[in-house]
Motif scaffolding. Structure first.
Motif, PDB file in Angstrom:
ATOM      1  N   GLN A  49       0.783  -1.223   0.213  1.00 48.13           N
ATOM      2  CA  GLN A  49       0.041  -0.067   0.193  1.00 48.13           C
ATOM      3  C   GLN A  49       0.904   1.225  -0.171  1.00 48.13           C
ATOM      4  OE1 GLN A  49      -3.098   0.037  -0.519  1.00 48.13           O
ATOM      5  NE2 GLN A  49      -3.832  -2.042   0.075  1.00 48.13           N
ATOM      6  N   PRO A  50       1.559   1.472  -1.036  1.00 48.19           N
ATOM      7  CA  PRO A  50       2.755   2.615  -1.067  1.00 48.19           C
ATOM      8  C   PRO A  50       1.839   3.962  -1.237  1.00 48.19           C
ATOM      9  CG  PRO A  50       2.605   1.550  -3.134  1.00 48.19           C
ATOM     10  CD  PRO A  50       1.807   0.571  -2.380  1.00 48.19           C
ATOM     11  N   ALA A  51       0.595   3.934  -1.787  1.00 50.34           N
ATOM     12  CA  ALA A  51       0.041   5.305  -1.961  1.00 50.34           C
ATOM     13  C   ALA A  51      -0.629   5.754  -0.805  1.00 50.34           C
ATOM     14  CB  ALA A  51      -1.251   5.136  -3.225  1.00 50.34           C
ATOM     15  N   LYS A  52      -1.316   4.788   0.180  1.00 51.87           N
ATOM     16  CA  LYS A  52      -1.592   5.384   1.336  1.00 51.87           C
ATOM     17  C   LYS A  52      -0.587   5.904   2.396  1.00 51.87           C
ATOM     18  CE  LYS A  52      -5.781   2.284   0.957  1.00 51.87           C
ATOM     19  NZ  LYS A  52      -6.672   1.321   1.609  1.00 51.87           N
ATOM     20  N   LEU A  53       0.524   4.971   2.348  1.00 46.02           N
ATOM     21  CA  LEU A  53       1.659   5.395   3.275  1.00 46.02           C
ATOM     22  C   LEU A  53       2.273   6.607   2.903  1.00 46.02           C
ATOM     23  CD1 LEU A  53       3.415   4.531   5.719  1.00 46.02           C
ATOM     24  CD2 LEU A  53       4.814   3.248   4.039  1.00 46.02           C
ATOM     25  N   ALA A  54       2.488   6.870   1.466  1.00 51.78           N
ATOM     26  CA  ALA A  54       2.993   8.169   1.075  1.00 51.78           C
ATOM     27  C   ALA A  54       2.381   9.331   1.475  1.00 51.78           C
ATOM     28  CB  ALA A  54       3.275   8.080  -0.279  1.00 51.78           C
ATOM     29  N   GLU A  55       0.735   9.043   1.200  1.00 55.93           N
ATOM     30  CA  GLU A  55       0.042  10.283   1.349  1.00 55.93           C
ATOM     31  C   GLU A  55      -0.091  10.629   3.158  1.00 55.93           C
ATOM     32  OE1 GLU A  55      -2.706  13.198   0.094  1.00 55.93           O
ATOM     33  OE2 GLU A  55      -1.202  11.817  -1.018  1.00 55.93           O
ATOM     34  N   ALA A  56      -0.224   9.432   3.766  1.00 56.30           N
ATOM     35  CA  ALA A  56      -0.233   9.545   5.158  1.00 56.30           C
ATOM     36  C   ALA A  56       1.519  10.405   5.756  1.00 56.30           C
ATOM     37  CB  ALA A  56      -0.287   8.394   6.077  1.00 56.30           C
ATOM     38  N   PHE A  57       2.336   9.760   5.117  1.00 57.83           N
ATOM     39  CA  PHE A  57       3.656  10.690   5.454  1.00 57.83           C
ATOM     40  C   PHE A  57       3.516  12.099   5.031  1.00 57.83           C
ATOM     41  CE2 PHE A  57       8.216  10.836   4.632  1.00 57.83           C
ATOM     42  CZ  PHE A  57       8.687  10.967   6.034  1.00 57.83           C
ATOM     43  N   ARG A  58       3.067  12.016   3.994  1.00 57.76           N
ATOM     44  CA  ARG A  58       2.999  13.726   3.396  1.00 57.76           C
ATOM     45  C   ARG A  58       2.183  14.419   4.296  1.00 57.76           C
ATOM     46  NH1 ARG A  58       0.085  17.292   0.676  1.00 57.76           N
ATOM     47  NH2 ARG A  58      -1.609  15.940   0.832  1.00 57.76           N
ATOM     48  N   LEU A  59       1.114  14.273   4.572  1.00 56.31           N
ATOM     49  CA  LEU A  59       0.422  14.894   5.652  1.00 56.31           C
ATOM     50  C   LEU A  59       0.814  15.097   6.854  1.00 56.31           C
ATOM     51  CD1 LEU A  59      -3.304  13.532   4.541  1.00 56.31           C
ATOM     52  CD2 LEU A  59      -2.164  15.748   4.022  1.00 56.31           C
ATOM     53  N   PHE A  60       1.533  13.815   7.307  1.00 51.18           N
ATOM     54  CA  PHE A  60       2.200  14.125   8.561  1.00 51.18           C
ATOM     55  C   PHE A  60       3.399  15.237   8.814  1.00 51.18           C
ATOM     56  CE2 PHE A  60       5.802  12.614  11.209  1.00 51.18           C
ATOM     57  CZ  PHE A  60       5.328  12.807  12.636  1.00 51.18           C
ATOM     58  N   LEU A  61       4.226  15.312   7.509  1.00 50.57           N
ATOM     59  CA  LEU A  61       5.226  16.147   7.340  1.00 50.57           C
ATOM     60  C   LEU A  61       4.542  17.648   7.365  1.00 50.57           C
ATOM     61  CD1 LEU A  61       7.785  14.556   5.196  1.00 50.57           C
ATOM     62  CD2 LEU A  61       7.941  14.680   7.639  1.00 50.57           C
ATOM     63  N   GLN A  62       3.332  17.701   6.750  1.00 52.89           N
ATOM     64  CA  GLN A  62       2.726  19.198   6.383  1.00 52.89           C
ATOM     65  C   GLN A  62       2.465  19.472   7.661  1.00 52.89           C
ATOM     66  OE1 GLN A  62      -0.321  18.939   3.667  1.00 52.89           O
ATOM     67  NE2 GLN A  62      -0.593  21.112   3.327  1.00 52.89           N
ATOM     68  N   GLY A  63       1.736  18.716   8.626  1.00 51.14           N
ATOM     69  CA  GLY A  63       1.231  19.090   9.882  1.00 51.14           C
ATOM     70  C   GLY A  63       2.279  19.485  10.706  1.00 51.14           C
ATOM     71  N   GLU A  64       3.641  19.110  10.653  1.00 52.42           N
ATOM     72  CA  GLU A  64       4.635  19.515  11.400  1.00 52.42           C
ATOM     73  C   GLU A  64       5.257  20.640  11.006  1.00 52.42           C
ATOM     74  OE1 GLU A  64       5.227  18.167  14.323  1.00 52.42           O
ATOM     75  OE2 GLU A  64       3.585  17.063  13.947  1.00 52.42           O
ATOM     76  N   GLY A  65       4.780  21.287   9.693  1.00 49.88           N
ATOM     77  CA  GLY A  65       5.217  22.673   9.307  1.00 49.88           C
ATOM     78  C   GLY A  65       6.357  22.380   8.119  1.00 49.88           C
ATOM     79  N   TYR A  66       6.576  21.344   7.472  1.00 54.79           N
ATOM     80  CA  TYR A  66       7.266  21.332   6.568  1.00 54.79           C
ATOM     81  C   TYR A  66       6.458  21.270   5.031  1.00 54.79           C
ATOM     82  CZ  TYR A  66      10.368  19.228   9.663  1.00 54.79           C
ATOM     83  OH  TYR A  66      11.356  18.661  10.776  1.00 54.79           O
ATOM     84  N   ALA A  67       7.322  21.890   4.140  1.00 47.05           N
ATOM     85  CA  ALA A  67       6.650  22.249   2.663  1.00 47.05           C
ATOM     86  C   ALA A  67       6.465  20.948   1.880  1.00 47.05           C
ATOM     87  CB  ALA A  67       7.473  23.292   2.186  1.00 47.05           C
ATOM     88  N   THR A  68       5.304  20.609   1.500  1.00 54.17           N
ATOM     89  CA  THR A  68       4.930  19.345   1.044  1.00 54.17           C
ATOM     90  C   THR A  68       4.107  19.535  -0.394  1.00 54.17           C
ATOM     91  OG1 THR A  68       3.210  18.871   2.417  1.00 54.17           O
ATOM     92  CG2 THR A  68       5.367  17.849   2.816  1.00 54.17           C
ATOM     93  N   PRO A  69       4.476  19.158  -1.468  1.00 53.66           N
ATOM     94  CA  PRO A  69       3.566  19.300  -2.686  1.00 53.66           C
ATOM     95  C   PRO A  69       2.269  18.813  -2.320  1.00 53.66           C
ATOM     96  CG  PRO A  69       5.017  17.605  -3.086  1.00 53.66           C
ATOM     97  CD  PRO A  69       5.330  17.843  -1.866  1.00 53.66           C
ATOM     98  N   LEU A  70       1.300  19.307  -3.158  1.00 53.36           N
ATOM     99  CA  LEU A  70      -0.158  18.686  -3.063  1.00 53.36           C
ATOM    100  C   LEU A  70      -0.127  17.307  -3.959  1.00 53.36           C
ATOM    101  CD1 LEU A  70      -2.492  21.764  -3.845  1.00 53.36           C
ATOM    102  CD2 LEU A  70      -2.097  20.566  -1.592  1.00 53.36           C
TER     103      LEU A  70
END
Length: 526
Positions: A376-397
């Protein structure tokens, strides 16, 4: 090769000039449907009609694929091959691409050299990865970090893939007198890695044994880790069943090499039960890696260190609480704790989640998988992206092609709140500008009053007040009248006078203030 008893038949497709374009596969089916029979009957009628020269020529120009099954020969509709021409792999998940994109380094530590692969720009924020048992950085993270969402994420981060001693591809056998580092010593090696590359704070990304090592490092050095993403992390010491199985595996790896029993246990460790039912090709690829790409002696040393691990000594309650260990504290940085619903380590992640602070941690179980990075790489990548975004890191949409739900996570509500925040920011800036203008006006007025007072004092000292008839003096007098509550400007006007001793006074006839060096003027009676 065509097969006489069913199976797949490879058919070369050609373009107009007769050159091959691609190889397609057609699967023979049971008795043809009514629709297929009607299509073939119409095709035969067109070929047999006398006025169908153009159609007959068109049909002759196409090579008719034929499936040989037993003694019968049956033509197949060429549209099956034509439709496949528009299919192409836009983002191939080639595992070899991460090897070419990484810069290989050997970092010296107190327990030997550590292999580190650098992926991305070193000026960006750092992500440190650590692999699981039987794997290395390439086999564990190549497919995941080559996923389209992670490709876009790597534009804003630099990944440092750390491999345990002796676990890299083609590693030589460690000497017999070599003492393999314990789990705490493997975690301490990360200090040498951070010091070698000049990293002050990193984001941890670990799987299995690597997650345990990163958790140990974060617990010992909380100022060095900004956030943690841990998959199938175990926070307790090994149980009797795990210790027994892994002890036999380590003995077999040292004496007999990679046996079938060791492979079966490693497959259970990563995929859980019945992995062939979910992804047969992925299972075969991992089995081939365990058979050919792993040094058995080095893996036995890592397994022996893993089963002799101690408890992480984490506790959700504050230190000093009755019934808890004195040295037990929890992780201070944000943690996302992930597992698969089919993983054999679900209970371990639940125990680990119970030891974390609920205000800065979250537990996530992804359905229909065990090895989350591969299944399930898509779900994990999206969760990791949102986690980094919640910590204030710049992540692409996320894009519709990469999002697990097929839509962008840029909804109407997010647009509304973004516009609302923008309007609030503009209103605050406008109020700040208005306050600044008001302060400037007050400052200018105070300056003009101060200058006028000094000029009046000089004139009074010189013996007269007769040169105050210009427009600026009249305007200042009116302002002074307003400040003293005199709207008309007549009679009780404020002015500056001196006495025989040269002392300055400011005010009206009924209310005078002596002007001295004291910052608080002294009122005097008339």
């Amino acid at each position: 090769m065509p097969q006489s008893e069913g199976g797949y038949v490879s058919l070369p497709a050609v373009n107009g000039n007769g050159t091959a374009i691609y190889q397609s596969t057609t699967e023979p089916t049971a008795p043809p449907s009514v629709f297929e029979s009607v299509k073939r009957a119409i095709g035969q009628a067109i070929k047999s009609s006398p006025g169908s020269d153009g159609s007959e020529e068109l049909l002759r120009s196409e090579r008719q694929p034929v499936i040989v099954g037993g003694a019968s020969t049956m033509p197949v509709d060429p549209m099956d091959d034509i439709e496949l021409r528009s299919v192409q792999l836009q983002f191939p998940n080639a595992r070899g691409s991460i090897l070419e994109a990484c810069e290989q380094r050997r970092v010296p530590t107190d327990k030997g050299d550590v292999h580190v692969a650098i992926q991305g720009d070193t000026a960006k924020p750092a992500i440190v990865t650590y692999h699981d048992l039987g794997l290395n950085y390439a086999t564990s993270f190549a497919g995941f970090f080559n996923f389209p969402v992670m490709r876009g994420l790597l534009e804003n981060f630099c990944v440092y893939h750390v491999t345990a001693p002796g676990q890299e591809e083609g590693a030589p056998t460690l000497p017999e007198d070599y003492t393999y580092p314990s789990m705490d010593e493997l975690a301490a090696q990360l200090l040498f890695v951070l010091s070698h590359f000049g990293l002050k704070s990193v984001i941890g990304f670990g799987v299995g044994a690597g997650a345990n090592i990163l958790a140990r490092f974060a617990h010992a050095h909380p100022d060095k880790v900004g956030a943690l993403c841990l998959i199938n992390c175990v926070s307790t010491q090994s149980g009797w069943i795990e210790w027994g199985y892994q002890s036999f595996n380590a003995r077999f790896l040292r004496t007999k090499g990679m046996t079938q029993g060791v492979i079966d246990y490693l497959m259970w460790h990563h995929f859980g039960r019945n992995p062939e039912e979910r992804n047969h090709d992925l299972v075969q690829m991992y089995k081939q890696h365990f058979e050919r790409g792993v040094n058995p002696t080095n893996l036995a040393m890592l397994i022996n260190a893993y089963i002799h691990r101690n408890d992480l000594h984490l506790a959700r309650t504050p230190p000093g609480t009755p019934g808890t260990e004195a040295a037990a504290t929890t992780l201070k940085m944000p943690v996302i704790n992930i597992t698969g619903s089919l993983s054999p380590h679900v209970d371990d992640t639940v125990t680990f989640n119970g030891r974390l602070d609920p205000t800065n941690s979250s537990w996530m179980k992804i359905s229909d998988c065990s090895l989350v990075l591969e299944e399930q790489p898509a779900k994990l990548a999206e969760a990791f992206r949102l986690f980094l975004q919640g910590e204030g890191y710049a992540t692409p949409l996320s894009t519709p092609a990469s999002s697990p739900c097929g839509t962008k996570y840029h909804t109407y509500s997010s647009i509304f709140f973004a516009n609302f925040r923008e309007q609030q920011q503009q209103a605050m800036e406008e109020r700040e500008r208005e306050r600044e203008r008001e302060r400037d006006r007050q400052r200018q007025l105070s300056l003009r009053v101060g200058n006028r007072l000094r000029e009046t004092a000089i004139n009074c000292t010189g013996g007269g007040q007769g040169d105050n008839n210009n427009a600026e003096d009249q305007e200042l007098d009116e302002e002074l009248d307003l400040e003293n509550g005199n709207g008309s400007g007549n009679g009780n006007r404020a002015y500056v006078t001196t006495d025989t001793s040269g002392t300055l006074y400011y005010g009206t006839q009924s209310n005078k203030i002596r002007i001295t060096e004291n910052p608080l003027p002294e009122p005097v009676s008339s």
